[in-house]
Structure formats: structure tokens, C-alpha cells
Design an enzyme around this catalytic site. Structure first.
Site, PDB file in Angstrom:
ATOM      1  N   ASN A 155       0.872  -1.178   0.000  1.00 15.62           N
ATOM      2  CA  ASN A 155       0.000   0.000   0.000  1.00 15.62           C
ATOM      3  C   ASN A 155       0.906   1.224   0.000  1.00 15.62           C
ATOM      4  OD1 ASN A 155      -1.928   1.948   0.305  1.00 15.62           O
ATOM      5  ND2 ASN A 155      -3.030   0.893   1.938  1.00 15.62           N
ATOM      6  N   LYS A 171      -9.256  -4.910   1.144  1.00 16.66           N
ATOM      7  CA  LYS A 171     -10.553  -4.258   1.361  1.00 16.66           C
ATOM      8  C   LYS A 171     -10.577  -2.863   0.762  1.00 16.66           C
ATOM      9  CE  LYS A 171      -9.160  -1.736   5.240  1.00 16.66           C
ATOM     10  NZ  LYS A 171      -8.702  -0.358   5.176  1.00 16.66           N
ATOM     11  N   TYR A 186      -2.995   1.896  -5.357  1.00 16.78           N
ATOM     12  CA  TYR A 186      -3.260   0.633  -4.647  1.00 16.78           C
ATOM     13  C   TYR A 186      -4.730   0.244  -4.792  1.00 16.78           C
ATOM     14  CZ  TYR A 186      -3.049  -2.602  -0.579  1.00 16.78           C
ATOM     15  OH  TYR A 186      -3.089  -3.692   0.266  1.00 16.78           O
ATOM     16  N   LYS A 207      -5.971  -3.148  -6.609  1.00 19.02           N
ATOM     17  CA  LYS A 207      -6.720  -4.201  -5.906  1.00 19.02           C
ATOM     18  C   LYS A 207      -8.096  -4.398  -6.545  1.00 19.02           C
ATOM     19  CE  LYS A 207      -3.537  -5.362  -2.909  1.00 19.02           C
ATOM     20  NZ  LYS A 207      -2.834  -6.643  -3.059  1.00 19.02           N
ATOM     21  N   ALA A 211      -8.391  -7.381   5.442  1.00 20.33           N
ATOM     22  CA  ALA A 211      -8.678  -5.971   5.776  1.00 20.33           C
ATOM     23  C   ALA A 211      -7.601  -5.485   6.742  1.00 20.33           C
ATOM     24  CB  ALA A 211     -10.073  -5.836   6.354  1.00 20.33           C
ATOM     25  N   GLU A 212      -7.693  -5.924   7.992  1.00 15.73           N
ATOM     26  CA  GLU A 212      -6.692  -5.538   8.993  1.00 15.73           C
ATOM     27  C   GLU A 212      -6.042  -6.818   9.510  1.00 15.73           C
ATOM     28  OE1 GLU A 212      -5.949  -2.535   9.305  1.00 15.73           O
ATOM     29  OE2 GLU A 212      -7.706  -1.371   8.741  1.00 15.73           O
ATOM     30  N   THR A 246       0.710  -8.251  10.961  1.00 13.07           N
ATOM     31  CA  THR A 246       1.975  -8.757  10.414  1.00 13.07           C
ATOM     32  C   THR A 246       3.109  -7.968  11.083  1.00 13.07           C
ATOM     33  OG1 THR A 246       2.013  -7.074   8.695  1.00 13.07           O
ATOM     34  CG2 THR A 246       0.948  -9.157   8.110  1.00 13.07           C
TER      35      THR A 246
HETATM   36  P1  NAP Z   1       4.552  -7.555   3.742  1.00 12.75           P
HETATM   37  O1  NAP Z   1       4.657  -8.024   5.142  1.00 12.75           O
HETATM   38  O2  NAP Z   1       5.199  -6.292   3.335  1.00 12.75           O
HETATM   39  O3  NAP Z   1       5.038  -8.710   2.778  1.00 12.75           O
HETATM   40  C1  NAP Z   1       5.032  -8.502   1.384  1.00 12.75           C
HETATM   41  C2  NAP Z   1       5.950  -9.495   0.726  1.00 12.75           C
HETATM   42  O4  NAP Z   1       5.938  -9.265  -0.689  1.00 12.75           O
HETATM   43  C3  NAP Z   1       7.365  -9.360   1.197  1.00 12.75           C
HETATM   44  O5  NAP Z   1       7.951 -10.630   1.326  1.00 12.75           O
HETATM   45  C4  NAP Z   1       8.008  -8.545   0.055  1.00 12.75           C
HETATM   46  O6  NAP Z   1       9.370  -8.868   0.041  1.00 12.75           O
HETATM   47  C5  NAP Z   1       7.264  -9.064  -1.174  1.00 12.75           C
HETATM   48  N1  NAP Z   1       7.240  -8.105  -2.269  1.00 12.75           N
HETATM   49  C6  NAP Z   1       6.587  -6.909  -2.308  1.00 12.75           C
HETATM   50  N2  NAP Z   1       6.802  -6.301  -3.488  1.00 12.75           N
HETATM   51  C7  NAP Z   1       7.590  -7.123  -4.215  1.00 12.75           C
HETATM   52  C8  NAP Z   1       8.166  -7.050  -5.507  1.00 12.75           C
HETATM   53  N3  NAP Z   1       7.987  -5.990  -6.295  1.00 12.75           N
HETATM   54  N4  NAP Z   1       8.912  -8.079  -5.948  1.00 12.75           N
HETATM   55  C9  NAP Z   1       9.116  -9.157  -5.167  1.00 12.75           C
HETATM   56  N5  NAP Z   1       8.615  -9.278  -3.930  1.00 12.75           N
HETATM   57  C10 NAP Z   1       7.861  -8.286  -3.452  1.00 12.75           C
HETATM   58  O7  NAP Z   1       2.987  -7.384   3.330  1.00 12.75           O
HETATM   59  P2  NAP Z   1       1.663  -8.142   3.826  1.00 12.75           P
HETATM   60  O8  NAP Z   1       0.952  -7.247   4.755  1.00 12.75           O
HETATM   61  O9  NAP Z   1       1.976  -9.541   4.215  1.00 12.75           O
HETATM   62  O10 NAP Z   1       0.830  -8.102   2.469  1.00 12.75           O
HETATM   63  C11 NAP Z   1       0.689  -9.226   1.620  1.00 12.75           C
HETATM   64  C12 NAP Z   1      -0.487  -8.961   0.690  1.00 12.75           C
HETATM   65  O11 NAP Z   1      -1.670  -8.733   1.468  1.00 12.75           O
HETATM   66  C13 NAP Z   1      -0.323  -7.710  -0.177  1.00 12.75           C
HETATM   67  O12 NAP Z   1      -0.841  -7.941  -1.468  1.00 12.75           O
HETATM   68  C14 NAP Z   1      -1.170  -6.663   0.536  1.00 12.75           C
HETATM   69  O13 NAP Z   1      -1.661  -5.687  -0.338  1.00 12.75           O
HETATM   70  C15 NAP Z   1      -2.291  -7.531   1.085  1.00 12.75           C
HETATM   71  N6  NAP Z   1      -2.993  -6.923   2.232  1.00 12.75           N
HETATM   72  C16 NAP Z   1      -2.458  -6.898   3.462  1.00 12.75           C
HETATM   73  C17 NAP Z   1      -3.179  -6.338   4.530  1.00 12.75           C
HETATM   74  C18 NAP Z   1      -2.671  -6.337   5.945  1.00 12.75           C
HETATM   75  O14 NAP Z   1      -3.412  -5.887   6.847  1.00 12.75           O
HETATM   76  N7  NAP Z   1      -1.488  -6.815   6.229  1.00 12.75           N
HETATM   77  C19 NAP Z   1      -4.422  -5.754   4.292  1.00 12.75           C
HETATM   78  C20 NAP Z   1      -4.929  -5.787   2.995  1.00 12.75           C
HETATM   79  C21 NAP Z   1      -4.219  -6.373   1.966  1.00 12.75           C
HETATM   80  P3  NAP Z   1      10.515  -7.777  -0.196  1.00 12.75           P
HETATM   81  O15 NAP Z   1       9.956  -6.423   0.167  1.00 12.75           O
HETATM   82  O16 NAP Z   1      11.604  -8.163   0.672  1.00 12.75           O
HETATM   83  O17 NAP Z   1      10.754  -7.971  -1.613  1.00 12.75           O
END
Ligand code: NAP
Length: 269
Positions: free
Chosen positions: A95, A142, A154, A158, A185-186, A189
Site C-alpha cells: 500500500n 478491502k 493501490y 486491488k 482488511a486488517e 503482520t
Molecule cells: P509484507 O509483510 O510487506 O510482505 C510482502 C511481501 O511481498 C514481502 O515478502 C516482500 O518482500 C514481497 N514483495 C513486495 N513487493 C515485491 C516485488 N515488487 N517483488 C518481489 N517481492 C515483493 O505485506 P503483507 O501485509 O503480508 O501483504 C501481503 C499482501 O496482502 C499484499 O498484497 C497486501 O496488499 C495484502 N494486504 C495486506 C493487509 C494487511 O493488513 N497486512 C491488508 C490488505 C491487503 P521484499 O519487500 O523483501 O521484496
């Protein structure tokens, strides 16, 4: 319940951290072989070594998915190593707060970080998925349904992912390939914890968010997202396709008037 994932090959983007790490570990726990693509190396290499000690394959592939060659190479490396792809999990994203005022170049950059590689991975993996009658699981947000403010790129990405999920499910139904999206959503991590810790009063900031999550007044865990992903990847969901699954404790759809703790007014009459 036997999910039938023993020996299946999963290609996971962003599988080293956060939600992706939970997905990787849960697939491995079910006996799948995993290929995991990330920009950073340390966590992915550590995961590979951890599972190698147990005799399991969690192959780390270094690559920046904003580069189309990296997407193609991730697919080819997985096929060279494992000979097949049964499950594609498009999860990597950020995001990045590219707003309406940032301009078209910044907007395109956000689509590259969040949308284009989802398409590219599915494109390059298509023949392999057809051969295996595999599954695609996309991770959305979300924000596509609710907006957030200040994050046009973003939100568009999405929303695009949700649209492609329906499109691909229809497109690929004749090939017996299922396509689904899981929407967090939330979700708690390490990155989310870091962000909360940067606020003036982390405990209050966390509480404020938890107060508007109807089910349990708590963040979703990464494991809860991973459990849905693994179910959708499994032989136990053979007639589920083209669906957008919200794993969010009711955050996105339930009426806040009735679920928030703050100054509850009886509006039911
Ligand atoms: P995170 O902890 O930042 O993990 C994201 C992972 O993706 C990391 O391992 C990152 O590794 C890798 N990554 C990101 N961009 C990349 C790229 N261009 N090339 C290769 N690797 C890449 O994020 P997360 O919260 O787990 O999110 C995972 C997914 O859930 C995402 O699509 C996010 O939009 C979605 N999401 C999360 C939440 C939430 O509350 N956590 C809410 C809504 C949606 P490196 O940065 O080391 O490459």
C-alpha cells in the site's frame, strides 16, 4: 481433513514475510513444495534452509516482480526445478500511498508494484496451470471495496485484481482451472506492528482499529488468511471459483453502527 496437497507445487509471490510467509508455511505443512519469489533475500534463504533441514523444498527465488523478466524467470525456474505448477499464489504488494495528486507516472509505478505482476505471473504460468488443471489465488485488499484516501494506485490495483479474478475464472473454467481471491482488511503482520509502533500512542492506535472489527475486536491473523488460501488451493474446494472471499472479521461489510464500541446508540427502532 486431507486437503490433497501432498506433492503439489506452489509458486508464491512475496512468500517470505507477513501474510505470504504464513501461506508458504501452511502449504509446506500440508506437504506441498513451494517456490517463493521476493526482492529481499535473507528471509527467503532462511526459510529455504529451515525446511531443507526437515527434508522439505521451499525454493527461494530472488526477483523484483515489477520487472517482467523476473516474473517469467520465476515461472521458468520453478518449472526447471519441480517440473510443474499446481498452485499460483499472487500475494506480493504494498500500500504505497500514491494519491490523486502524485500524477500519472507515480500511478503507473503503483500499478507495477501491485497489479501488473499478478497478470504477468498468471500469463507466464498459464501453460503449466493448464497442464496441471491448477488453481490461482490472488490476494487483494478491502481498499478496493472501501477506499482509504490518498492511495489511488493501490485501490485501482486491488480493484483490478478482483476484476481479473472473475475474468480468469470464466476464461479458464473450460480448462478446469479455478481462480479465487482472498481479501484481508486488517491483518496483523510484523510490518503492521512496525507501523503501529511509529504512532504516538501505539496501544491506542491498535485499540482504535480493533474497535471497528466486529468479530472478536481483533486483527485477523496471517494464519487465518493462509488457512483460507490453502483451502482454496485444495481438493476440498473443487467447485469454488471466481469468488472474492473476505477474511476480515466482518470489517468490510458489517454495519459499524451496530458493531463499534464507541458511544453506542440504539438505532434499531
Ligand atoms: P509484507 O509483510 O510487506 O510482505 C510482502 C511481501 O511481498 C514481502 O515478502 C516482500 O518482500 C514481497 N514483495 C513486495 N513487493 C515485491 C516485488 N515488487 N517483488 C518481489 N517481492 C515483493 O505485506 P503483507 O501485509 O503480508 O501483504 C501481503 C499482501 O496482502 C499484499 O498484497 C497486501 O496488499 C495484502 N494486504 C495486506 C493487509 C494487511 O493488513 N497486512 C491488508 C490488505 C491487503 P521484499 O519487500 O523483501 O521484496
Amino acid at each position: 481433513m486431507d486437503l490433497g496437497l501432498e506433492g503439489k507445487v506452489a509458486l508464491v509471490t512475496g512468500g517470505s514475510k507477513g501474510i505470504g510467509e504464513a501461506i508458504t508455511r501452511t502449504l509446506l505443512a500440508e506437504g506441498a513444495l513451494v517456490a517463493n519469489v521476493n526482492r529481499s533475500s535473507a528471509e527467503g534463504e532462511a526459510l529455504e534452509a529451515e525446511y531443507a533441514e526437515r527434508g522439505q523444498r521451499c525454493m527461494f527465488i530472488q526477483g523484483d516482480l515489477t520487472q517482467m523478466e523476473a516474473c517469467e524467470s520465476a515461472v521458468n525456474t520453478t518449472l526447471q526445478e519441480f517440473g510443474q505448477i499446481d498452485i499460483l499464489v499472487n500475494n506480493a504488494g504494498v500500500n504505497d500511498g500514491v494519491s490523486l495528486t502524485d500524477g500519472p507516472q507515480a500511478f503507473l509505478g503503483s500499478l507495477e508494484r501491485n497489479l501488473i505482476h499478478y497478470y504477468a505471473m498468471a500469463h507466464y504460468a498459464l501453460d503449466a496451470l493448464k497442464a496441471s488443471q491448477g488453481v490461482i489465488i490472488n490476494i487483494s485488499s478491502k481498499v478496493a471495496a472501501t477506499g482509504q484516501g490518498g492511495t489511488s494506485g493501490y485501490a485501482a490495483a486491488k480493484g483490478g485484481i478482483n476484476g481479473m479474478t472473475r475474468e480468469w475464472a470464466l476464461d479458464l473454467a473450460a480448462d478446469n482451472i479455478r481462480v479465487n481471491t482472498v481479501v484481508p482488511a486488517e491483518t496483523w503482520t510484523p510490518l503492521y506492528a512496525e507501523l503501529i509502533d511509529q504512532s504516538e500512542n501505539p496501544a491506542a492506535a491498535r485499540q482504535q482499529i480493533e474497535d471497528i472489527i466486529p468479530l472478536g475486536k481483533r486483527f485477523t491473523t496471517s494464519q487465518e488468511i493462509a488457512d483460507m488460501v490453502v483451502f482454496l488451493a485444495s481438493q476440498r474446494s473443487l467447485h469454488t471459483t471466481g469468488q472474492i472471499h473476505y477474511v476480515d472479521g466482518g470489517y468490510t461489510h458489517l454495519d459499524r453502527k451496530y458493531t463499534s464500541n464507541s458511544d453506542r446508540v440504539d438505532l434499531s427502532k
